[in-house]
Design a protein around this motif. Structure first.
Motif, mmCIF file in Angstrom:
data_model
loop_
_atom_site.group_PDB
_atom_site.id
_atom_site.type_symbol
_atom_site.label_atom_id
_atom_site.label_comp_id
_atom_site.label_asym_id
_atom_site.label_seq_id
_atom_site.Cartn_x
_atom_site.Cartn_y
_atom_site.Cartn_z
ATOM 1 N N ALA A 148 12.535 -42.097 36.571
ATOM 2 C CA ALA A 148 12.209 -40.660 36.612
ATOM 3 C C ALA A 148 11.674 -40.143 35.278
ATOM 4 C CB ALA A 148 13.443 -39.860 37.025
ATOM 5 N N CYS A 149 11.326 -41.037 34.372
ATOM 6 C CA CYS A 149 10.858 -40.590 33.052
ATOM 7 C C CYS A 149 9.589 -39.739 33.199
ATOM 8 C CB CYS A 149 10.592 -41.786 32.138
ATOM 9 S SG CYS A 149 9.070 -42.687 32.521
ATOM 10 N N ALA A 150 9.380 -38.852 32.256
ATOM 11 C CA ALA A 150 8.189 -37.983 32.289
ATOM 12 C C ALA A 150 7.914 -37.480 30.882
ATOM 13 C CB ALA A 150 8.423 -36.798 33.234
ATOM 14 N N PRO A 151 6.661 -37.135 30.602
ATOM 15 C CA PRO A 151 6.324 -36.658 29.251
ATOM 16 C C PRO A 151 7.154 -35.453 28.818
ATOM 17 C CG PRO A 151 4.330 -37.066 30.532
ATOM 18 C CD PRO A 151 5.490 -37.225 31.479
ATOM 19 N N ASN A 152 7.522 -34.593 29.762
ATOM 20 C CA ASN A 152 8.232 -33.358 29.418
ATOM 21 C C ASN A 152 9.750 -33.519 29.412
ATOM 22 O OD1 ASN A 152 7.658 -33.668 32.294
ATOM 23 N ND2 ASN A 152 8.762 -31.749 32.580
ATOM 24 N N ILE A 153 10.245 -34.758 29.520
ATOM 25 C CA ILE A 153 11.696 -34.979 29.526
ATOM 26 C C ILE A 153 12.095 -35.836 28.322
ATOM 27 C CG2 ILE A 153 13.627 -35.984 30.819
ATOM 28 C CD1 ILE A 153 12.018 -35.317 33.385
ATOM 29 N N PHE A 154 13.007 -35.295 27.521
ATOM 30 C CA PHE A 154 13.517 -35.990 26.336
ATOM 31 C C PHE A 154 15.039 -36.049 26.399
ATOM 32 C CE2 PHE A 154 9.387 -34.716 24.930
ATOM 33 C CZ PHE A 154 8.999 -35.687 24.002
ATOM 34 N N ARG A 155 15.573 -37.075 25.736
ATOM 35 C CA ARG A 155 17.038 -37.166 25.669
ATOM 36 C C ARG A 155 17.431 -37.358 24.207
ATOM 37 N NH1 ARG A 155 19.892 -40.092 30.366
ATOM 38 N NH2 ARG A 155 18.651 -41.932 29.932
ATOM 39 N N THR A 156 18.394 -36.565 23.731
ATOM 40 C CA THR A 156 18.859 -36.727 22.340
ATOM 41 C C THR A 156 20.246 -37.367 22.298
ATOM 42 O OG1 THR A 156 19.750 -34.474 22.313
ATOM 43 C CG2 THR A 156 17.520 -34.786 21.433
ATOM 44 N N LYS A 343 0.139 -31.835 22.225
ATOM 45 C CA LYS A 343 0.359 -32.096 20.793
ATOM 46 C C LYS A 343 1.854 -31.983 20.457
ATOM 47 C CE LYS A 343 -1.534 -30.823 16.336
ATOM 48 N NZ LYS A 343 -2.108 -29.761 15.533
ATOM 49 N N MET A 344 2.495 -30.997 21.035
ATOM 50 C CA MET A 344 3.925 -30.789 20.788
ATOM 51 C C MET A 344 4.735 -31.990 21.298
ATOM 52 S SD MET A 344 6.312 -27.691 22.181
ATOM 53 C CE MET A 344 6.371 -28.350 23.835
ATOM 54 N N ILE A 345 4.411 -32.431 22.497
ATOM 55 C CA ILE A 345 5.133 -33.561 23.093
ATOM 56 C C ILE A 345 4.882 -34.849 22.300
ATOM 57 C CG2 ILE A 345 5.066 -35.084 25.128
ATOM 58 C CD1 ILE A 345 5.106 -32.496 26.826
ATOM 59 N N ALA A 346 3.651 -35.026 21.824
ATOM 60 C CA ALA A 346 3.348 -36.214 21.019
ATOM 61 C C ALA A 346 4.174 -36.206 19.734
ATOM 62 C CB ALA A 346 1.856 -36.267 20.695
ATOM 63 N N ALA A 347 4.305 -35.030 19.124
ATOM 64 C CA ALA A 347 5.099 -34.932 17.886
ATOM 65 C C ALA A 347 6.570 -35.220 18.161
ATOM 66 C CB ALA A 347 4.931 -33.545 17.264
ATOM 67 N N MET A 348 7.053 -34.738 19.281
ATOM 68 C CA MET A 348 8.467 -34.992 19.621
ATOM 69 C C MET A 348 8.685 -36.484 19.886
ATOM 70 S SD MET A 348 9.143 -31.629 22.012
ATOM 71 C CE MET A 348 10.844 -31.948 22.473
ATOM 72 N N GLY A 349 7.763 -37.095 20.579
ATOM 73 C CA GLY A 349 7.890 -38.531 20.880
ATOM 74 C C GLY A 349 7.869 -39.387 19.629
ATOM 75 N N ALA A 350 7.157 -38.918 18.607
ATOM 76 C CA ALA A 350 7.031 -39.690 17.359
ATOM 77 C C ALA A 350 8.086 -39.291 16.329
ATOM 78 C CB ALA A 350 5.636 -39.478 16.777
ATOM 79 N N ALA A 351 8.984 -38.379 16.711
ATOM 80 C CA ALA A 351 9.950 -37.829 15.747
ATOM 81 C C ALA A 351 10.845 -38.913 15.151
ATOM 82 C CB ALA A 351 10.824 -36.777 16.442
ATOM 83 N N LYS A 352 11.116 -38.758 13.872
ATOM 84 C CA LYS A 352 12.108 -39.607 13.208
ATOM 85 C C LYS A 352 13.108 -38.644 12.579
ATOM 86 C CE LYS A 352 9.395 -43.694 12.717
ATOM 87 N NZ LYS A 352 9.319 -43.681 14.188
ATOM 88 N N ILE A 353 14.283 -38.617 13.132
ATOM 89 C CA ILE A 353 15.273 -37.621 12.712
ATOM 90 C C ILE A 353 16.354 -38.276 11.859
ATOM 91 C CG2 ILE A 353 17.030 -36.000 13.556
ATOM 92 C CD1 ILE A 353 15.253 -35.520 16.023
ATOM 93 N N PHE A 362 12.633 -42.367 19.021
ATOM 94 C CA PHE A 362 12.576 -42.343 20.479
ATOM 95 C C PHE A 362 11.667 -43.451 21.007
ATOM 96 C CE2 PHE A 362 13.893 -38.338 18.884
ATOM 97 C CZ PHE A 362 14.920 -37.971 19.741
ATOM 98 N N ASN A 363 12.060 -44.025 22.139
ATOM 99 C CA ASN A 363 11.215 -45.058 22.746
ATOM 100 C C ASN A 363 10.164 -44.402 23.651
ATOM 101 O OD1 ASN A 363 12.501 -44.450 25.147
ATOM 102 N ND2 ASN A 363 13.565 -46.403 25.348
#
Ligand code: PHB
Length: 402
Positions: A148-156, A343-353, A362-363
């Motif tokens: 069920a993965c999707a670009p607009n779904i993130f898990r922290t 652009k926002m989603i790409a930045a979140m996907g590449a985030a290093k926290i 994030f994978n």
């Protein structure tokens, strides 16, 4: 239900009907109008359990998220943040209605939730259908970052697989041969026990019995008697919140903690350790956090969380805090323009926290890559013994990002 935080609470109630029963929506924002203009507050819908066995978990996630926003002066990426919250009560049957109300009537731009895997999967479905940005700050349902993965779904937080897979090898390496597992009968329990068993049996261990009780029941006596009769080398378990407090106390009251070591997913003793007291002593678990992680981010986080709430932070608070940090990274990349979605989603996907838990990235399925620590309850804390497995990456089975 009470509202907390830096914003003056403004209360609006909406009663839900139908199978969902009654739910209360509370808006805690300076403005109620839909966030259309770029300079209007971004509306964050908190869908969490504020009552029931997971109530404390939900509250800590909420506190952690709001702490981060407060530290940024009430803004993320330069954008004012407004909140609306709903108590999902950890009831999957009410979840679709609750989520629909948040993204429909309440016009939440982003939803943060939730704790329970079954509730989260209903939220994932609505998020996919409506393309709402969803940040999951706990629930580990493997499918959310799998099929069920999707670009607009993130898990922290973690996937259920990720939190317990490393323990299979840890216990086998410790010479443990026969294990009884015990958990609640629902997605999280099945997946956490399944991942543990996958690695434990691969390393030569044997599962003697899989015991379950329905969620959120806490009548453990009959099963504890069964464990005493089976006499395994060890027990591996998943319970959390109020249920975990009861299970650990019942296990010790039966004297089993003296003869059959209790292991578990770290949720067994995180956020519950104080209430468990002496009964928790010596329990070993795996989790992506430990109380004594000696990194500057964790020390600063624990201090700030204590100052805000008067309480000791835990993994749930960290997951909420990191959820806000992730949104901040996305909004900062687009100067607060929520419409610059790709652009926002790409930045979140590449985030290093630089998370209190250690390095967090994030994978491709938007699930965390993170260390899983082996911990033991010592001195009333979940103290790290070692890194059970570094940079654990969920296999994201079945995920096809479109
Ligand atoms: C879940 O349902 O995914 C869940 C609930 C509570 C936890 C961990 C996972 O502590």
């Amino acid at each position: 239900m009470t509202t907390k935080g830096f914003l003056r609470p403004v209360t609006r109630r909406a009663m839900l009907s139908g199978t969902a029963g009654a739910a209360t929506f509370i808006a805690t924002s300076p403005l109620h109008s839909p966030a259309i203009a770029q300079n209007a507050p971004l509306k964050v819908g908190m869908m969490l359990p504020y009552t029931g066995t997971y109530a404390k978990l939900g509250q800590f996630i909420d506190d952690g998220f709001r702490l981060y926003v407060e530290q940024k002066g009430g803004k993320l990426g330069g954008r004012d943040i407004a909140f609306v919250q709903v108590d999902d009560e950890s009831k999957p049957e009410a979840a679709t209605d609750n989520m629909n109300r948040l993204v429909g009537r309440e016009k939440a731009d982003v939803v943060v939730g939730t704790v329970h895997s079954g509730v989260a999967m209903a939220m994932v479905k609505v998020a996919r259908d409506t393309k709402t940005l969803l940040i999951i700050p706990n629930a580990g349902a493997n499918d959310a970052t799998g099929p069920a993965c999707a670009p607009n779904i993130f898990r922290t937080s973690f996937s259920n697989w990720q939190s317990t897979y490393p323990m299979g090898k840890v216990m086998a390496d410790a010479g443990i041969k026969n294990v009884v597992t015990i958990t609640w009968r629902y997605t999280a329990g099945a997946e956490m026990i399944g991942a543990f068993a996958e690695n434990f049996t691969k390393n030569g261990g044997k599962i003697v019995a899989d015991l379950t009780v329905p969620f959120p029941e806490v009548e453990f006596q009959a099963l504890i008697t069964q464990i005493a009769q089976l006499k395994p080398d060890a027990v591996f378990s998943f319970f959390a919140g109020g249920g975990a407090v009861k299970f650990v106390k019942d296990y010790a009251a039966a004297g089993l903690n003296k003869t059959i070591p209790l292991y578990g997913a770290g949720f067994l003793t995180d956020g519950t350790i104080e209430a468990q007291g002496e009964a928790a002593k010596g329990i070993r678990t795996t989790l992506h956090y430990a109380d004594n992680l000696d990194n500057p981010a964790n020390l600063a986080f624990l201090k700030a969380f204590k100052a805000k709430t008067g309480k000791d932070g835990d993994i749930y608070a960290v997951q909420g805090y990191d959820g806000a940090a992730l949104l901040d990274i996305g909004l900062t990349a687009v100067g607060g323009d929520f419409n610059a979605r790709d652009k926002m989603i790409a930045a979140m996907g590449a985030a290093k926290i630089n998370s209190p838990r250690g390095p967090l990235s994030f994978n491709k399925a938007h699930n965390p890559i993170q260390n899983i620590y082996l911990r033991e309850v010592r001195n009333g804390r979940n103290e790290m013994i070692s890194i059970a497995q570094a940079d654990v990456d969920d296999p994201a089975r079945g995920c096809k990002m479109t």
